[in-house]
Design a protein around this motif. Sequence first.
Motif, PDB file in Angstrom:
ATOM      1  N   LEU A 353     -17.971  41.143  42.680  1.00  0.00           N
ATOM      2  CA  LEU A 353     -16.822  41.403  41.831  1.00  0.00           C
ATOM      3  C   LEU A 353     -16.981  42.672  40.997  1.00  0.00           C
ATOM      4  CD1 LEU A 353     -16.372  37.766  40.446  1.00  0.00           C
ATOM      5  CD2 LEU A 353     -15.372  38.761  42.506  1.00  0.00           C
ATOM      6  N   LEU A 354     -18.215  42.937  40.539  1.00  0.00           N
ATOM      7  CA  LEU A 354     -18.488  44.111  39.721  1.00  0.00           C
ATOM      8  C   LEU A 354     -19.692  44.856  40.255  1.00  0.00           C
ATOM      9  CD1 LEU A 354     -18.240  42.733  36.050  1.00  0.00           C
ATOM     10  CD2 LEU A 354     -16.482  43.979  37.307  1.00  0.00           C
ATOM     11  N   LYS A 355     -19.660  46.173  40.199  1.00  0.00           N
ATOM     12  CA  LYS A 355     -20.793  47.029  40.514  1.00  0.00           C
ATOM     13  C   LYS A 355     -20.904  48.054  39.387  1.00  0.00           C
ATOM     14  CE  LYS A 355     -24.076  49.064  42.859  1.00  0.00           C
ATOM     15  NZ  LYS A 355     -25.418  48.455  42.955  1.00  0.00           N
ATOM     16  N   LEU A 360     -14.582  45.747  41.532  1.00  0.00           N
ATOM     17  CA  LEU A 360     -14.466  46.089  42.942  1.00  0.00           C
ATOM     18  C   LEU A 360     -13.251  45.401  43.538  1.00  0.00           C
ATOM     19  CD1 LEU A 360     -18.196  45.675  44.054  1.00  0.00           C
ATOM     20  CD2 LEU A 360     -17.013  47.798  43.434  1.00  0.00           C
ATOM     21  N   SER A 361     -12.773  45.927  44.610  1.00  0.00           N
ATOM     22  CA  SER A 361     -11.676  45.302  45.327  1.00  0.00           C
ATOM     23  C   SER A 361     -12.209  44.103  46.119  1.00  0.00           C
ATOM     24  CB  SER A 361     -11.037  46.317  46.286  1.00  0.00           C
ATOM     25  OG  SER A 361     -10.021  45.702  47.043  1.00  0.00           O
ATOM     26  N   TYR A 362     -11.534  42.972  45.990  1.00  0.00           N
ATOM     27  CA  TYR A 362     -11.941  41.774  46.736  1.00  0.00           C
ATOM     28  C   TYR A 362     -10.707  40.919  46.995  1.00  0.00           C
ATOM     29  CZ  TYR A 362     -11.588  39.286  42.270  1.00  0.00           C
ATOM     30  OH  TYR A 362     -11.125  38.745  41.091  1.00  0.00           O
ATOM     31  N   GLU A 366      -9.862  34.704  49.238  1.00  0.00           N
ATOM     32  CA  GLU A 366     -11.210  34.357  49.681  1.00  0.00           C
ATOM     33  C   GLU A 366     -12.035  33.806  48.521  1.00  0.00           C
ATOM     34  OE1 GLU A 366     -14.955  36.407  52.118  1.00  0.00           O
ATOM     35  OE2 GLU A 366     -13.370  37.661  51.262  1.00  0.00           O
ATOM     36  N   ALA A 367     -11.886  34.411  47.352  1.00  0.00           N
ATOM     37  CA  ALA A 367     -12.621  33.943  46.179  1.00  0.00           C
ATOM     38  C   ALA A 367     -12.168  32.542  45.780  1.00  0.00           C
ATOM     39  CB  ALA A 367     -12.429  34.916  45.023  1.00  0.00           C
ATOM     40  N   THR A 368     -10.875  32.312  45.790  1.00  0.00           N
ATOM     41  CA  THR A 368     -10.343  30.988  45.448  1.00  0.00           C
ATOM     42  C   THR A 368     -10.850  29.935  46.415  1.00  0.00           C
ATOM     43  OG1 THR A 368      -8.356  31.924  44.456  1.00  0.00           O
ATOM     44  CG2 THR A 368      -8.237  29.629  45.184  1.00  0.00           C
ATOM     45  N   GLU A 369     -10.888  30.279  47.689  1.00  0.00           N
ATOM     46  CA  GLU A 369     -11.366  29.342  48.700  1.00  0.00           C
ATOM     47  C   GLU A 369     -12.837  29.003  48.460  1.00  0.00           C
ATOM     48  OE1 GLU A 369     -10.561  26.661  51.534  1.00  0.00           O
ATOM     49  OE2 GLU A 369      -9.117  28.061  50.638  1.00  0.00           O
ATOM     50  N   TYR A 370     -13.646  30.021  48.127  1.00  0.00           N
ATOM     51  CA  TYR A 370     -15.062  29.768  47.849  1.00  0.00           C
ATOM     52  C   TYR A 370     -15.221  28.844  46.653  1.00  0.00           C
ATOM     53  CZ  TYR A 370     -19.829  30.302  46.260  1.00  0.00           C
ATOM     54  OH  TYR A 370     -21.106  30.023  45.832  1.00  0.00           O
ATOM     55  N   LEU A 371     -14.415  29.043  45.631  1.00  0.00           N
ATOM     56  CA  LEU A 371     -14.536  28.262  44.399  1.00  0.00           C
ATOM     57  C   LEU A 371     -14.072  26.818  44.556  1.00  0.00           C
ATOM     58  CD1 LEU A 371     -13.443  30.997  41.848  1.00  0.00           C
ATOM     59  CD2 LEU A 371     -15.659  29.827  41.889  1.00  0.00           C
ATOM     60  N   LYS A 372     -13.587  26.461  45.716  1.00  0.00           N
ATOM     61  CA  LYS A 372     -13.240  25.065  45.998  1.00  0.00           C
ATOM     62  C   LYS A 372     -14.446  24.273  46.489  1.00  0.00           C
ATOM     63  CE  LYS A 372      -8.381  26.030  47.083  1.00  0.00           C
ATOM     64  NZ  LYS A 372      -7.314  26.029  48.144  1.00  0.00           N
ATOM     65  N   ASN A 373     -15.572  24.960  46.743  1.00  0.00           N
ATOM     66  CA  ASN A 373     -16.780  24.275  47.197  1.00  0.00           C
ATOM     67  C   ASN A 373     -17.364  23.415  46.080  1.00  0.00           C
ATOM     68  OD1 ASN A 373     -16.889  25.369  49.843  1.00  0.00           O
ATOM     69  ND2 ASN A 373     -17.672  27.299  49.008  1.00  0.00           N
TER      70      ASN A 373
END
Length: 409
Positions: A353-355, A360-362, A366-373
């Motif tokens: 997310l940050l560098k 950063l562009s993301y 995809e992030a929301t889907e990951y956070l459902k784990n």
Amino acid sequence: MVLTIHKEITKIEKGTIVTPAGFKAAGIHTGVKRKRNDLGVIYCESPASAAAVYTLNVIQAAPLKVTKESIAEEGKIQAVIVNSGNANACTGKQGENDAYLMRRATAEQFSLPEHYVAVASTGIIGLDMPMEKIIPGIKKLNPEATEKSANQFNESILTTDLVIKSTCYQTTINGKTVTMAGSAKGSGMIEPNMATMLAFITTDAAIEPDMLQVALKEVTDKTFNCITIDGDTSTNDMVLVMSSGKAANEALTPEHEEWDVFVELLKQTCEDLAKMIARDGEGATKLIEVEVNGAYDDSQAVKVAKTVVGSSLVKTAVYGADANWGRIIAAIGYSGAVVDAETIDTSIGHIQLLKDSQPLSYSEEEATEYLKNETIKISIDLNVGNGSGKAWGCDLTYDYVRINASYRS
């Protein structure tokens, strides 16, 4: 099933608190709680080397005083009596008398010197102990070295926990098989050093009490002291380790060539239990692991990790599956650690997310889907040093408020 953790340590999937040689356990229902078992004991066939760490809350429950006195006598414990449903905390002189009575009754039940008995309690603070239920219950305890008896003990120590927390590992030291197992409870008021959690660890390794204390203190700082649920530190709880010595290895000290193997065995056991506690936070749906690298030193890394995982805003964002990196970097900033505001990298899972503190562009999807784990990993690199550390916690849900609003009813 046996799972190899690394070349020297394997996980015993069906292992329990009684798998190490010399230990037995029992758990029964006495009526202190409405339904579940509420009184348990771990018993060792011979006096075991003992070590413990305790809550840093300056207001400490009576059982801690009794246990400290027992261990201080000669560093040996042969039985630990545990009740749930009543913490015996803030109960004055009567509470102390009741804790000593629990110790005496357990010593009589198993024909032990009183100082060979440790006492632990967990539950509601400020209520007198229902000794008319506890003492007859102690007289009914009949510990056995079976999986069933171990699970009955595991249940007896729970309060608002939803699941039993148990783990077991084996390794080889001096060519001898050494086993270690643990059982724990805890799901709320978790902000160690220590907090509302009880953890009991058994091992058959040969080690003197003072050396066991050295190992436990080192490991606790990397495991149990790296979890947080809600920032509250309780009055009661502790981690207690008992070592029967029946593996017959050469006595372990820091100079022993396989000391590091033993410490890793203890660390893995404690880390398992710590993560189970974090995952079972009251109302929780997700385990959050925060890993920090590039900190000024290891202690600063842990400080940042605990601040991030303990942030209510981060926790609610994880619950809502919202990749709100602003909450993460804000928590880093107020952690009190040494940071450079221009060099921070952050990721959620595999998504950076940050560098160098720049977004950063993301893919939001995809992030929301990951956070459902069920397990969420947040990675941070401060890029100011070589320190590293981890902390564990859980999301903050509507159910946390519901559970704690009605805890006494």
